[in-house]
Each structure stands twice: as C-alpha cells, then as structure tokens.
Write a protein that holds these residues in place. Sequence first.
Motif, mmCIF file in Angstrom:
data_model
loop_
_atom_site.group_PDB
_atom_site.id
_atom_site.type_symbol
_atom_site.label_atom_id
_atom_site.label_comp_id
_atom_site.label_asym_id
_atom_site.label_seq_id
_atom_site.Cartn_x
_atom_site.Cartn_y
_atom_site.Cartn_z
ATOM 1 N N GLN A 394 0.985 -1.419 -0.134
ATOM 2 C CA GLN A 394 0.001 -0.062 -0.051
ATOM 3 C C GLN A 394 0.757 1.247 -0.115
ATOM 4 N N LEU A 395 1.975 0.921 0.343
ATOM 5 C CA LEU A 395 2.981 2.400 0.595
ATOM 6 C C LEU A 395 2.965 3.308 -0.338
ATOM 7 N N PRO A 396 3.278 2.996 -1.855
ATOM 8 C CA PRO A 396 3.619 3.977 -2.998
ATOM 9 C C PRO A 396 2.083 4.602 -2.956
ATOM 10 N N THR A 397 0.995 4.030 -2.860
ATOM 11 C CA THR A 397 -0.167 4.999 -3.249
ATOM 12 C C THR A 397 -0.421 6.079 -1.994
ATOM 13 N N ILE A 398 -0.130 5.367 -0.721
ATOM 14 C CA ILE A 398 -0.237 6.148 0.500
ATOM 15 C C ILE A 398 0.488 7.405 0.391
ATOM 16 N N ILE A 399 1.834 7.143 -0.134
ATOM 17 C CA ILE A 399 2.563 8.462 0.089
ATOM 18 C C ILE A 399 2.396 9.279 -1.142
ATOM 19 N N GLU A 400 2.307 8.804 -2.182
ATOM 20 C CA GLU A 400 2.192 9.408 -3.501
ATOM 21 C C GLU A 400 0.657 10.232 -3.659
ATOM 22 N N GLU A 401 -0.071 9.487 -3.384
ATOM 23 C CA GLU A 401 -1.640 9.739 -3.483
ATOM 24 C C GLU A 401 -2.376 10.393 -2.363
ATOM 25 N N GLY A 402 -1.720 9.697 -1.297
ATOM 26 C CA GLY A 402 -2.490 10.165 0.238
ATOM 27 C C GLY A 402 -3.418 9.085 0.624
ATOM 28 N N THR A 403 -3.591 8.156 -0.262
ATOM 29 C CA THR A 403 -5.029 7.225 0.019
ATOM 30 C C THR A 403 -4.784 6.695 1.413
ATOM 31 N N ALA A 404 -6.097 6.320 1.985
ATOM 32 C CA ALA A 404 -6.228 5.911 3.435
ATOM 33 C C ALA A 404 -5.540 4.397 3.401
ATOM 34 N N PHE A 405 -4.816 4.115 4.606
ATOM 35 C CA PHE A 405 -4.345 3.012 4.957
ATOM 36 C C PHE A 405 -5.337 1.828 5.505
#
Length: 1350
Positions: A394-405
């Motif tokens: 999940q990391l790339p999308t959390i860091i780049e797009e700020g999606t929820a964990f």
Amino acid sequence: MKMDSDLLHSPAVGLAEEEEADMNDWKLPLAFMKKRHSEKIEGSKALAQSWRMKDRMKTVSVALVLCLNVGVDPPDVVKTSPCARLECWIDPLSMSPQKALETIGANLQKQYENWQPRARYKQSLDPTVDEVKKLCTSLRRNAKEERVLFHYNGHGVPRPTVNGEIWVFNKNYTQYIPLSIYDLQTWMGSPSIFVYDCSNAGIIVKSFKQFALQREQELEVAAINPSHPLAQMPLPPSMKNCIQLAACEASELLPMNPDLPADLFTSCLTTPIKIALRWFCMQKSAKLVPGVTLDLIEKIPGRLNDRRTPLGELNWIFTAITDTIAWNVLPRDLFQKLFRQDLLVASLFRNFLLAERIMRSYNCTPVSSPRLPPTYMHAMWQAWDLAVDICLSQLPTIIEEGTAFRHSPFFAEQLTAFQVWLTMGVENRNPPEQLPIVLQVLLSQVHRLRALDLLGRFLDLGPWAVSLALSVGIFPYVLKLLQSSARELRPLLVFIWAKILAVDSSCQADLVKDNGHKYFLSVLADSYMPAEHRTMAVFILAVIVNSYTTGQEACLQGNLIANCLEQLSDPHPLLRQWVAICLGRIWQNFDPARWCGVRDSAHEKLYTLLSDPIPEVRCAAVFALGTFVGNSAERTDHSTTIDHNVAMMLAQLINDGSPVVRKELVVALSHLVVQYESNFCTVALQFIEEEKNYTVPSPANTAESGNLTPVRDSPAVPRLRSVNSYTNIRAATTARNLNKSLQNLNLNEEGGPAAYSPGNLSTSSSASSTLGSPDNDEYILSFETIDKMRRVSSYSSLNSLIGVSFNSVYTQIWRVLLHLAADPFPEVSDLAMKVLNSIAYKATMNARPQRILDSGSLTQSAPASPTSKGTHIHQAGGSPPMPSTSSSSLTNDVPKPPARDQPATRPPYTPTLGGQAPHSHQFTRTRKMFDKGPEQAAEDGDDQAGHRNYISAALQTGLCDWSAKYFAQPVMKIPEEHDLESQVRMERQWRFLRNARVRRQSRGITQRGVPRLDDQIFINRNPGVPSVVKFHPFNTCIAVADKDSICFWDWEKGERLDYFYNGNPRYTRITAMEYLNGHDCSLLLTATDDGALRIWKNFADQKNPEMVTAWQGLSDMLPTTRGLARRVSIYLDRSKQGGAGMVVDWEQETGLLMTSGDVRVIRIWDTDREMKVQDIPTGADSCVTSLSCDSQRSLIVAGLGDGSVRVFDRRMGPNECRVMTYREHGAWVVKAHLQKETDGHIISVSVNGDVRFFEPRTPDSINVLQTVKGLTALDIHPQANLFACGSMNQFIAVYNANGDVISNIKYYDGFMGQRIGAISCLAFHPYWPHLAVGSNDYYMSIYSAEKRLR
C-alpha cells in the motif's frame, strides 16, 4: 443451552408396540442420578498455580560500553571492501571520529530508551579497565536488587580470548588491554543481563558459565569450611540470575555485507521493525511487491506506539507474532522468566527471535543463555511476511496519492484460526497456538468483543485451559477491562472471571485491590441481567468474601447483603443457591456483616429457602444460617434470642430427604454448640445421668422374642462384602462402631460415676485432639449409648419445650443431634457423633476438676451430684418412662419442633444456683469465647481452647467448594447423555432395546395363558432367612433381603453376585425393597421398620456397592405394633416379623415414593426434590400393611392391619382425600393391589385367604375367592392374572384369575424331595411368569411355567 427431554432422539424400532414402549423408556425420569448422588461432595483438587510471577523485576540501569576506536581496525579482523559500516544507523566515517563516537553513543541510548524510557543510562565510550569498573560498580550500587544491563560493542578491538577476556583500551589508546569476564561478573553482580555485539561472541558466553560455576564451588567451600582462605575474602555474588545475548557462536565472524549495518545484532535487538523491513526488501521475494525501495521504507508513516498507524500496526503484529512463537516453543517456566518478568528483557528476547532469523540467513547463529530452542523456521514467520507484504504494497499509493491505510487482516484471521481450533478440535489436543494473540487483541476495541467471546469459550474447556490462559498473562488484561463501562462486555467478563476464580481463588485480593468487586456488585444489582450472569457475579463475590476480611469489608460497604436478600426468591435455583452461600460467607466470622444481616432480618428471609424444592438450595440456606449463628463475637440477649430462633428453624430439617442437607445441618448446629458450649455441657451431663439411671430392655430381645430360626453362625454363612458408602470408612460388619460400645467408659453400669475419675478416663485430656475423628474408636459416647439416650428421653416432652426458654432450646438441639447421630446415612451420623462426643468429653472433663475441688480430697471421685433422679428428669421437661412403656424406646420419633408462637405449657427449666445442674452456674450467659469457668483447673483451660477450635475446624462439608466446581467445569459442552455418539448414550440405547425385548417376549407367553407354574428353575441357600425378594424387571438378577443384609443372585446362571450389609441397627429389619430406574441405571431401595430408607448402587457387578442416599422416610413409626403381641391371628408367625414394618410403593413416571407402615399416615416423598410432599392421614387406628398406587388416576390403595382397604385420591386435601373404605375382610390385609389399566380393579387378600375384587367406584366387592388359610405371603402377577399364596403350613398355591389352583408346590426338586419350609416371602417377576419364594429354612427358589412355553 438446556436440552429438552423431547430432543433425546430415541432410536426407532420396527414394531409399533415396541416403539411405543421404547419411547416411554426414553421419557421416564431417573431418580437419584444427579451430580450430588454420583459425586463425592468435595471441591476439586487445587491446581498448583505457577502463573503468578514470584518476583517481577525491572531493569533500572543500563551500561553502554562501546569500543569502536573509529578509523582504526583491530589487527585480528580482515575486513572486506566494501564492508558493513553503519553503527546505530550512523556512518562513522561521515564525521570526525570523536563526534562519530558520541553520536553513535547517543543514538544507541535513544534506541534502548524506546524499550525502557525510565532506566538510568550511562555511556562508556572507548573506555579503560578502570572506567568500566567504576561504571559497573556504581550502577550495581544504585540498582540494589534490581537488574542491570551491560551492552558491549567490540567492533574496534580484538576478538574475545579463550581465557575469558574481552578487550578495552589503555589511557592513550596505544594498547588493547584485556578485561577478565570474572572481574566483570564481580562488578556487575546479579541479576544482570549482558549483550555482546562482537565476533566470536559465543566464547564470552562459555567463559561466563565456567566462571559462574567456579564461583558456586567457592561459595560452597566457604560455607562448609569457615577457616578456608576463600571464606576470609568478600564472597563473590552468585551468577545464577544472569542472562546473556551474544551475536554469534564462538567460531563465527559477524557478517560484513555492505547492505547491512555493522551492528546487525544491536539493530535487531533495538530497532527490529526497521531492520526487518530492510531485510524483507533485500530478499528475492520482495520483487513481488512493486515500487518498494529501501528509500521508501524510511518514509513509512506513523509512530511505533500508535496502533492505528501503519508503523504502529506492524510493531503490534510483530509483538504478537514473536510472543506467540516464544509461548509455543519455550518451556512454560522459561517463557515466564524471559517474556513476562521484566519488560525490557521481554522486548529484547522477542527481538532476539528476529535476530536469529535474520542473522542465520548470513551464516551467523546468535546465542543466548539460557539457551532457546531454534525458532527461525516457525510457521508464524510466514504470517509476519504476509503482514509486511500487505503493508508495503500500500505504501506507494499512500505516500504519493495520500490514500487511506487499510488495516491488516492479521488479527481477524488469527481469531478465526482460534475459533476453528475451538469448534473442530478433539478433546485431547495441543493447546491453541493463537492464545498469546488473543491476548494482544484484547487491547484493540475493534476485535475485543469477539476475542472475549472466544476466550470465554476456551476457558470453558476446563481448569487446564484457565491455567494456560493465566500462564500466557491474561490476568492483568481482564483486570483492566473491569474498568470499562461497556454493557456488552459485562456477560463476557463475568463469565471469564467466574472461570478464573473457580480455578484460582487467590485472585480475590487482586480484585479488591483494584476495586474490581464493584463491577460484579453492579452486575448483581442489575435486574436486566439474565439470571445466569447474575449467578456468576454472585459466585465471584462469594469467592471475594471467602475467609478474606478485606473482601468482606469491601462488599459489605458495597451493599452486598441487601443485594443478595433481594434475589433470594429468584426463580433460577443456581442463583438462589449462590446468593445464600455468598451471604453465609460474608458474615462468617465477620460481626459487622452479621449485624447488618440482623437489621435486614436476613435470617428470616433465609427461612423460606429451608423448604426450597432444590436440595442444594436448602443446603446453602442451612450453611448461611449456620455461619450466621456461628459468629464468635460477644453475645447480647438480642443475639441469643436470634440464635435460638434460627436453631429452632434449622431443627425442622431433621428429617430432610437429602443427606447433603442434613450434613450441613449438623455443621450448622455444631456452630451453635461451640457458641453455647457451657449450656450444652449441662444438657449433656443431664442426659448422661438420665441414660445411666434407666435401663431399657434391649430392643433385640423384644423384637426377636419369637424368632426360632437358626443363628447365623452356621458354616454356610459367607463373610459379608464390605461396603463403601462413599468413603471406605467402615467395613460392613462393624457398622458404626456398633460393637465398640463403651469398652473403657461404661456409662450403662451402676456405679457409673467412677467412670469419670481420671484413672478410668483413658481418653485423658490430650485426647481432645483426636476425639471424634472416625479412626478413634474410643468415643466417650458409643453409638449404642447415644441411641439409648435418644430413646430414653421421652419424646412426648418435646411439645412442652417451646423454643423460647433459655434451656429448652439446648435440650431440643441436643435431641436433634442425638437423632442425627442415628441417621441412616453414615456421613451424617459420623459428624453428629463428633459433635456429641466433643461436648460429652467437655462435660465430663469440666465436671471432674470441679468435683475434686468440691470434695476437698484428690483421691475421691464422687459425681457432681445432681439432686434426686426424679426431679432431675422433670427438669428436662418430661416424665421418667414407666417400665410398661419401655417399648417407646424403640421409636425414632422426633416430631417437628413446634412453631415458635405456641404458648409454653410448662414453665421452662432454668437451673438454679446450687448444684442441681452440674456446672451450668459456672458460666455467665455472655461468656467470652475462651475464658475459663470460675473454678476450672488450668490444665483443662488450655486444652479447651484447642479442642473448641478442633470441633469447628474439623466440621465442614465440602458443599461450597463442590458447588464451585460447577463453574470450573465446561458449561457449554453438550452433556454426554445428549450426545448421540457417546458411550453413555449407546449403553442406554442397548438397555432400552433389551427392555423392549423382555416386554415383547414375556407378553407372548402370558397372553397364551400359563397352565402350570411349578418348574423349579433356581434353588440356593441364602446367607440369611429371606424376608423380602424382588426381581429386577429386565435383567436376570434377583435381590433377596434378610434382616439386615441383601444378597443378589443371577437366577439364570444360578450364581451369587453379591452380598452386603444394609447398615440398619440391630433391632430393625428390612421390610421392603424396590428397584428404582429399573429400566435404565438401576438403584435398589431398602426400607427398614424404623422408617429409614437407603438407596444403593453398584451392586451385583464387580464394583463395591455404594450407598447413594439414605433418609428417615417415616419419622414416627409407632411403637405399639412392634415388639408387642398386637397381632391378628396367632398362628401367623408375625411375632417374629413384628408389625407391618415399613411398606413402600414406587412410581417411576412421577418420581414419587409412597411410604407407610406402623404409622397413621401415608407419606409421599418426591425423590426429585428429596422432600416430603404430602402426608395423607389413613384415618385408621392400625398399621398400613400394603400400598399400591396408579399415577394415571392419582389413586393410592392401602391395605390395613384391621382388615380395611382404603382408597385415597392424592389430588384432594387431607380431610377429603379418602374416597372409599372397604371393610369386608375380617383380618390383617396381606396385600392390596391396584391394577394399572384405566379401569383396573383393586384386588385385596387377607390372612384368612379371602381374595376380594373391588371396582373403585362401587362400595362392595364384585368378586370373592377363597384360598388357603394361614396366609403369610402373597403376590399378584401384574401381566398374567395369576396370584400365588404362601402358607405357614409349608406350601405354595398358585391360582389363576378364576380362582382355580394351577399349581401346588410342597417339595423342593432334587434334595431328596425335601419339604419346603414355612414361606417367609414370595414375589412374581413383573414380566416373566417366574415366582420367587423364600422360606424360613434359608432356601430361595424360583418356579416358572413349563419349558416349552418359555
């Protein structure tokens, strides 16, 4: 959870009738098969609880010793190029050497502080020997007994030596200086933990152990020989409590892979998540997670201690997994020591498991002492890899797009695995791996409810599960949860706590300390809570107040008493039972609670439970009232009055149907006896005097005057089998010390007073310690003396002694105890004997020194003379029995104590000062617990205190502990009898099929008609003269009773199965027998002519017969018809049999037992409730000789000694229930039988041989037949319409329904055609056409229809 009897899917059988019969068997209730009958009433063996940490420890000081010497490599390690450089995630070459050293030191301290922020940290960077010594000794001095950690990084010095040295520096850094581990041990002391991060670190561990061993030996030498030079030196500290963690084995070098930090071991121990993620990315499998780089890992959002963030959640999962691996792999005690004793040690060891996994992949094996089994291949690591994988993907999308964990499914999945284990597992299996994870999940609100539910289901598996859960460390978690106000957790927490306390009651202190009791008080007071949860809450509170004053005080303030009293009438029996036990425990030896109870009139509210339908509830109420009067505080007149009231209420349970209740009653009364000892001593002396002065004709003589049968010592008499009535207390032959009458203290002879002189009293003052224990045969009062006392004290006087006057209460309670000492159930009588003997001992001991003082001469031992005998007896409130009424001595008659509001008919007896009552004047009423009487000799006084304690301590029933077992055992499990596959169930099914077969085959025979019945199929000499015979309805066993024993024969094989003693006193005989639960697990009921009923199990098989229960079925058997010649026809040998004795009839469908005999009532007992439900007055002046009932029509038919046959409808009141009386017989009715069909007739037969048939609705007989004269025994076959008559004149005639004789039997087959003796008893089989006959010549024979018919 309750299973209905309808759910017992009964197996279908082919034939319709058989099916119906079969169904009936499944529906029939079983009597006396409850837990209280099948188990010994005692608590479970306490498991040794090892879960409590004996010594919780803290690591309070940390020494960080870094020997890095940045920039200079040690001579003995050749480094690769490039090489691992990072120390504490810092590159030492990126700054000046000194700055690098300080930064690394500071960083290492921070990393440790994450795990133990409160410790004292001291750094020692590139030190000398002296600096290390100073550091270690000062830390040990400050730490005192706590743990100190020594962290050694030796990357800049040579490797450890085989001589047990590590290296440090000299002052100017020109030399490496060795430092002996032995010295290090001396400075560090114990307990300590050592971490070695250097190559060949395993060498240090080995040397450390050798030095530790050397120290132990030195300590031993010094201890043995104080003059040895070693003993002069300061003793070296023992190193037993030291823990070591080393980076690699003795022969291994640290890995130099440039992608790893140089201090890989330290990183694993102090920054596990960081290194674990890096290592995960370096594996080949990491390529499956696209876009994750080492740089990205640095950016994982969140904090380690916030479980809602990605980093925190990983840390939480990591903790759960490593804890689980350790718990599953390590021995329990090692797990406790390393993972539960000290927070820092636990963290280091959890991280050590990771170090082992990571470093082994680089051919390095971390070492620990104590050594751990290998864990790097454990299956749980795969769950860790999966959790890391899910998080990192999940990391790339959390860091780049700020999606929820998205949270990890790890915990939910582990709970599911635990659930699968619970639902699918077999009985005996390994403990569930997931238990430590369930513990972790309790911390999260998301899964808490589910986790508690599963935990409860796990604890329900039994005490072993509770012990496991406690050893994992569940206790602090569930204790903390009691502070939660969430209503939905209440049922779960109450259940869990009930389970814990049922296994380990020592938790009471923890609960009170944390105010946990308030939680359960609020659950109990919450009327919306289901009854079972309130029951558990009150059970928990009952454990909290159990002999724990702090708990009693806390719960008293929490209003526990009022709360309990409100629930005494709850419909849920288990709740009523525990509320009563809880009340009994809160005021046990705790006076404030007793007075609080008095203010709420608790004792009066408890009275209602004394007649509760459930025996266990009655028991609990007796227990509560017993501790209520058993308080040893100062007595006032008010409290004495209350005690007397309670005593008189309790006395009414004297003839309760359940021995458990009567045992509790003896204990409750013993509290009263201890409380008012002096008064009871007075009463005891009085009774002893009375008993001495009146000789009662021996009952044996009166009862057996006409008995001409041969004595029993003939060689054919085998030895009786010994019987264990629950305990192997006594062999059958020495029933209740009957023969051990007063060997040393004969109170029966004239000149009795001398018996009290010190010389004669072999149970000298030291005897108080042993008196009353079952193995001490030399009771002061033997069973016979007590029995005689019981019969001498004239019972008529009971009614004149109302429970108000000061003395009469004691006299009555003494009589109640005398009555209980003759209880048919051995455990009850033993307890009562203890109490009576304890007081008799006291009374005689107290009378002795006073006598010596009175007489003024030490040699003479005159009695403490009461005044003339006559007045003495009158004071007791009765009149001396006249010789003519001596037969009254045979009664067991203790009428119910009268109601308290009756006016006293006679002035109560109060002893005047003087000397009439031996020593009542010595003691004032509010006598303190242990003060001596005014003139007592000192030697007796000390003895007294010990003795008084003895009686109260020794006397207790295991009732409360036994009841608590319910909570320790599985409550959610389907009971075995409902489990269609269980052994119990299969056996039952087999028995019911057998029953159906017997019914079907016998019906075939009886329907064709039985033309003759004289084929002798069995004959054998019985050990005693048969008095009652009874066929088992379905198997081939027949029970034959003689006067006081029962013999079992297998009539098919012709062999004897068993012979045992029934336990009735000498002057009584067995007059009736019934099989209970004959269709299933049979029990045998025996009734004796003193009104006692005993029930036996395990007879006629390989086990020892055991008494299941016994009680006084009829308490007031009339003496008139026994022992006197009040007989109808003189040619009947009834002088031998004496009266009708006791007659019974058993109704399996309703569980009711009808009893009557030489009394004026028919008493109905409900065996389910074990209490009397109805007394039907017979309205006649003669005894009942025969009973027969029909549950369908609620009718009871009784034949009487005056020739009348009376019909009662038990649904009607006592005055109108007699619906018909037939007076056609002129003499004693031998048998009255009510046919079971809906329009069944009454058949009755008198000794004159006239058989009359009545239709219950018409006033006259509808048919009369004349049979033999001189009838002694008769039976009617319920299926085949036959009846058999046995005559005094030594023959048996069998008639069919028309009155035609079908067989006349006068001689035995074989045996040279010997003539049959006078017939003493006969009985038909309930189904087969078999007739059993017992005769006075000891023979027992069985006749049947011809072979071709069978």
